[in-house]
Design a protein around this motif. Structure first.
Motif, PDB file in Angstrom:
ATOM      1  N   ALA A  14      41.039  16.750 -22.180  1.00  0.00           N
ATOM      2  CA  ALA A  14      42.115  17.421 -21.453  1.00  0.00           C
ATOM      3  C   ALA A  14      41.646  17.827 -20.054  1.00  0.00           C
ATOM      4  CB  ALA A  14      42.597  18.646 -22.225  1.00  0.00           C
ATOM      5  N   TRP A  15      40.372  18.272 -19.949  1.00  0.00           N
ATOM      6  CA  TRP A  15      39.848  18.645 -18.625  1.00  0.00           C
ATOM      7  C   TRP A  15      39.765  17.418 -17.726  1.00  0.00           C
ATOM      8  CZ3 TRP A  15      35.938  17.226 -15.393  1.00  0.00           C
ATOM      9  CH2 TRP A  15      35.735  18.035 -14.269  1.00  0.00           C
ATOM     10  N   ILE A  16      39.276  16.291 -18.262  1.00  0.00           N
ATOM     11  CA  ILE A  16      39.178  15.064 -17.470  1.00  0.00           C
ATOM     12  C   ILE A  16      40.561  14.613 -17.014  1.00  0.00           C
ATOM     13  CG2 ILE A  16      38.615  12.601 -17.576  1.00  0.00           C
ATOM     14  CD1 ILE A  16      36.253  13.349 -19.380  1.00  0.00           C
ATOM     15  N   ALA A  17      41.546  14.670 -17.914  1.00  0.00           N
ATOM     16  CA  ALA A  17      42.911  14.267 -17.548  1.00  0.00           C
ATOM     17  C   ALA A  17      43.447  15.133 -16.415  1.00  0.00           C
ATOM     18  CB  ALA A  17      43.825  14.350 -18.766  1.00  0.00           C
ATOM     19  N   GLU A  18      43.197  16.427 -16.485  1.00  0.00           N
ATOM     20  CA  GLU A  18      43.659  17.325 -15.425  1.00  0.00           C
ATOM     21  C   GLU A  18      42.903  17.072 -14.128  1.00  0.00           C
ATOM     22  OE1 GLU A  18      45.539  20.476 -13.302  1.00  0.00           O
ATOM     23  OE2 GLU A  18      46.093  19.078 -14.909  1.00  0.00           O
ATOM     24  N   ALA A  19      41.589  16.777 -14.226  1.00  0.00           N
ATOM     25  CA  ALA A  19      40.802  16.484 -13.035  1.00  0.00           C
ATOM     26  C   ALA A  19      41.300  15.219 -12.335  1.00  0.00           C
ATOM     27  CB  ALA A  19      39.325  16.335 -13.409  1.00  0.00           C
ATOM     28  N   VAL A  20      41.618  14.191 -13.100  1.00  0.00           N
ATOM     29  CA  VAL A  20      42.160  12.955 -12.517  1.00  0.00           C
ATOM     30  C   VAL A  20      43.501  13.244 -11.847  1.00  0.00           C
ATOM     31  CG1 VAL A  20      43.086  10.670 -13.042  1.00  0.00           C
ATOM     32  CG2 VAL A  20      40.922  11.404 -14.071  1.00  0.00           C
ATOM     33  N   ARG A  21      44.328  14.075 -12.479  1.00  0.00           N
ATOM     34  CA  ARG A  21      45.619  14.428 -11.876  1.00  0.00           C
ATOM     35  C   ARG A  21      45.419  15.131 -10.542  1.00  0.00           C
ATOM     36  NH1 ARG A  21      48.628  18.261 -10.468  1.00  0.00           N
ATOM     37  NH2 ARG A  21      47.155  19.845 -11.192  1.00  0.00           N
ATOM     38  N   VAL A  22      44.454  16.042 -10.471  1.00  0.00           N
ATOM     39  CA  VAL A  22      44.199  16.789  -9.245  1.00  0.00           C
ATOM     40  C   VAL A  22      43.748  15.854  -8.122  1.00  0.00           C
ATOM     41  CG1 VAL A  22      42.652  18.493  -8.180  1.00  0.00           C
ATOM     42  CG2 VAL A  22      43.721  18.979 -10.390  1.00  0.00           C
ATOM     43  N   VAL A  23      42.850  14.916  -8.430  1.00  0.00           N
ATOM     44  CA  VAL A  23      42.369  13.977  -7.420  1.00  0.00           C
ATOM     45  C   VAL A  23      43.496  13.049  -6.969  1.00  0.00           C
ATOM     46  CG1 VAL A  23      40.754  12.085  -6.967  1.00  0.00           C
ATOM     47  CG2 VAL A  23      39.986  14.101  -8.242  1.00  0.00           C
ATOM     48  N   ASP A  24      44.296  12.563  -7.921  1.00  0.00           N
ATOM     49  CA  ASP A  24      45.427  11.698  -7.565  1.00  0.00           C
ATOM     50  C   ASP A  24      46.475  12.451  -6.752  1.00  0.00           C
ATOM     51  OD1 ASP A  24      44.489   9.361  -8.629  1.00  0.00           O
ATOM     52  OD2 ASP A  24      45.556   9.534 -10.527  1.00  0.00           O
ATOM     53  N   ALA A  25      46.669  13.722  -7.075  1.00  0.00           N
ATOM     54  CA  ALA A  25      47.649  14.516  -6.333  1.00  0.00           C
ATOM     55  C   ALA A  25      47.234  14.675  -4.877  1.00  0.00           C
ATOM     56  CB  ALA A  25      47.816  15.892  -6.982  1.00  0.00           C
ATOM     57  N   ASP A  26      45.926  14.779  -4.630  1.00  0.00           N
ATOM     58  CA  ASP A  26      45.444  14.859  -3.248  1.00  0.00           C
ATOM     59  C   ASP A  26      45.832  13.606  -2.478  1.00  0.00           C
ATOM     60  OD1 ASP A  26      43.411  15.930  -1.109  1.00  0.00           O
ATOM     61  OD2 ASP A  26      42.831  13.859  -1.489  1.00  0.00           O
ATOM     62  N   ALA A  27      45.681  12.430  -3.108  1.00  0.00           N
ATOM     63  CA  ALA A  27      46.070  11.180  -2.447  1.00  0.00           C
ATOM     64  C   ALA A  27      47.578  11.121  -2.239  1.00  0.00           C
ATOM     65  CB  ALA A  27      45.603   9.988  -3.273  1.00  0.00           C
ATOM     66  N   ASN A  28      48.316  11.621  -3.201  1.00  0.00           N
ATOM     67  CA  ASN A  28      49.783  11.574  -3.122  1.00  0.00           C
ATOM     68  C   ASN A  28      50.323  12.456  -2.012  1.00  0.00           C
ATOM     69  OD1 ASN A  28      52.186  10.455  -4.401  1.00  0.00           O
ATOM     70  ND2 ASN A  28      52.669  12.568  -4.981  1.00  0.00           N
ATOM     71  N   ARG A  29      49.579  13.498  -1.647  1.00  0.00           N
ATOM     72  CA  ARG A  29      50.016  14.394  -0.576  1.00  0.00           C
ATOM     73  C   ARG A  29      49.746  13.816   0.808  1.00  0.00           C
ATOM     74  NH1 ARG A  29      47.710  18.288  -4.107  1.00  0.00           N
ATOM     75  NH2 ARG A  29      45.746  18.242  -2.949  1.00  0.00           N
ATOM     76  N   SER A  30      48.934  12.768   0.877  1.00  0.00           N
ATOM     77  CA  SER A  30      48.511  12.229   2.162  1.00  0.00           C
ATOM     78  C   SER A  30      49.247  10.929   2.468  1.00  0.00           C
ATOM     79  CB  SER A  30      46.994  11.954   2.160  1.00  0.00           C
ATOM     80  OG  SER A  30      46.278  13.148   1.890  1.00  0.00           O
ATOM     81  N   ALA A  31      49.802  10.824   3.669  1.00  0.00           N
ATOM     82  CA  ALA A  31      50.378   9.564   4.116  1.00  0.00           C
ATOM     83  C   ALA A  31      49.255   8.590   4.440  1.00  0.00           C
ATOM     84  CB  ALA A  31      51.239   9.797   5.349  1.00  0.00           C
ATOM     85  N   ASP A  32      49.608   7.321   4.630  1.00  0.00           N
ATOM     86  CA  ASP A  32      48.596   6.341   4.987  1.00  0.00           C
ATOM     87  C   ASP A  32      48.081   6.641   6.398  1.00  0.00           C
ATOM     88  OD1 ASP A  32      46.918   4.229   4.798  1.00  0.00           O
ATOM     89  OD2 ASP A  32      48.474   2.709   4.557  1.00  0.00           O
ATOM     90  N   THR A  33      46.905   6.108   6.714  1.00  0.00           N
ATOM     91  CA  THR A  33      46.321   6.361   8.026  1.00  0.00           C
ATOM     92  C   THR A  33      46.945   5.435   9.076  1.00  0.00           C
ATOM     93  OG1 THR A  33      44.502   4.811   7.604  1.00  0.00           O
ATOM     94  CG2 THR A  33      44.160   7.113   6.997  1.00  0.00           C
ATOM     95  N   HIS A  34      46.920   5.870  10.329  1.00  0.00           N
ATOM     96  CA  HIS A  34      47.601   5.166  11.405  1.00  0.00           C
ATOM     97  C   HIS A  34      46.860   3.886  11.803  1.00  0.00           C
ATOM     98  CE1 HIS A  34      49.605   8.958  11.573  1.00  0.00           C
ATOM     99  NE2 HIS A  34      48.587   9.587  12.112  1.00  0.00           N
TER     100      HIS A  34
END
Length: 368
Positions: A14-34
């Motif tokens: 459960a901790w690993i699943a939440e950790a993966v979600r947190v890392v993926d959420a960081d990517a989801n908050r960021s637009a692609d680079t210019h």
């Protein structure tokens, strides 16, 4: 029914699943680079683009690598809720890994050469990391292994895992992003993509992706003074060693496991003075304050464009902005530092300004 062994720990999973979600959420908050257009005369028939990786949350290309390394470590079960993360890094990877370690509430230790810029050390500490400095840059690997053993931590080992932690087939990796952003340009399939090599992960990803997608795009790796990669590539010998590079983030004293010569089409050795001159030239021409490794990329890109024009070829060249100039206020952007290092950038600045007018890049050290 035979013997069975069940190592499933629901709380750990459960901790690993939440950790993966947190890392993926960081990517989801960021637009692609210019993808910036570098100003060159359209009549040349060659267009230059700068993929700006400095706009990631931690300010460098290494943000992508750090994310991949954390996901790789989590998926492999190497990173747990109480794991101390150890990394051997000259700066930018450590900055990005410190950021992700803080997101997950994990301790982070960066094992770094004592010569690392104070700006990068400050950034690692800002994100909650600890810097463990060593006088001998070649000792950072052994010291990282030692620290990981002593604290029961995980040595991320970017130099081994960079080329395998990233999904090179796509999944919004840097190659996928470049080709998608180039889709509507005058020459959408780049003739060249120019990158430096620190771990070798970026060149491996782009080279594999181009082959997998059946693009004719070639990969040129630029290598600074003091690095082992260029000699290893030209000699076909992975046992080459060197003193190490003054251009942070690229160049290595040894050939790292993630460096894959088989997916590289060309290598160019770039003098440190040329790298720093091109870094300053980019700021003058584009208004973008870039770091030293970006200067290395730009010198290589200008050389390839000069050669393309000489052959009458048309097409596009893409290279990377790896990080910003603010990390090098006391080094590459300091005339005092250049003097202490006996680096004269003026001849290379003159060569770059002439290239901008004529499309011809000359080596200022070559005999007339």
């Amino acid at each position: 029914m035979g013997n069975t062994a069940d190592r499933c720990d629901p709380e750990r999973r459960a901790w690993i699943a939440e950790a993966v979600r947190v890392v993926d959420a960081d990517a989801n908050r960021s637009a692609d680079t210019h993808l910036h257009v570098f100003p060159l005369p359209p009549s040349w028939g060659v267009d230059l683009y700068l993929k700006d990786e400095s706009v990631h949350p931690t300010g460098s290309l290494k943000h992508r690598l750090a994310r991949s390394l954390f996901l790789y470590g989590l998926a492999n079960g190497w990173i747990r809720e109480d794991t101390t993360i150890i990394e051997a890094s000259s700066g930018s990877t450590a900055v990005s890994e410190a950021y992700f370690a803080r997101l997950l509430g994990l301790p982070f230790v960066a094992v770094m050469p004592a010569s690392t810029s104070p700006e990068k050390i400050a950034l690692i500490e800002f994100y909650g990391g600890r810097c463990h400095l060593v006088d001998d840059p070649s000792a950072i690997y052994a010291e990282s292994h030692r620290l990981a053993r002593e604290c029961g931590g995980h040595f991320m080992d970017q130099f081994t895992y960079a080329e395998r932690a990233t999904d090179w087939r796509g999944n919004n990796n840097i190659a996928d992003s470049i080709f998608e952003q180039m889709r509507l340009e005058r020459y959408p399939e780049p003739a060249w993509v120019v990158v430096g090599a620190g771990t070798g992960g970026t060149s491996a990803t782009i080279g594999r992706y181009a082959r997998y997608r059946r693009f004719a795009t070639r990969v040129a790796v630029v290598d600074p003074e003091g690095s082992a990669f260029f000699d290893a590539y030209t000699r076909g010998d992975r046992d080459v060693t060197a003193r190490g590079s003054r251009i942070e983030g690229i160049g290595r004293p040894r050939v790292e496991p993630s460096f894959l010569p088989s997916v590289i089409d060309r290598m160019v050795r770039v003098p440190d003075a040329a790298s720093i001159a091109a870094m300053r030239w980019a700021a003058d021409v584009t208004g973008l304050a870039v770091g030293g490794s970006t200067g290395t990329n730009l010198w290589g890109a200008a050389l390839l464009i000069s050669e393309m024009r000489e052959r009458g070829e048309r097409g596009s060249v893409v290279t990377l902005i790896c990080d910003g100039a603010e990390r090098y206020a006391h080094t590459y952007n300091s005339d005092t530092w250049l003097t202490t290092q006996n680096i004269d950038v003026d001849p290379y600045l003159t060569a770059l300004r002439a290239f901008q007018r004529t499309g011809v890049l000359t080596d200022p050290t070559a005999a007339p």
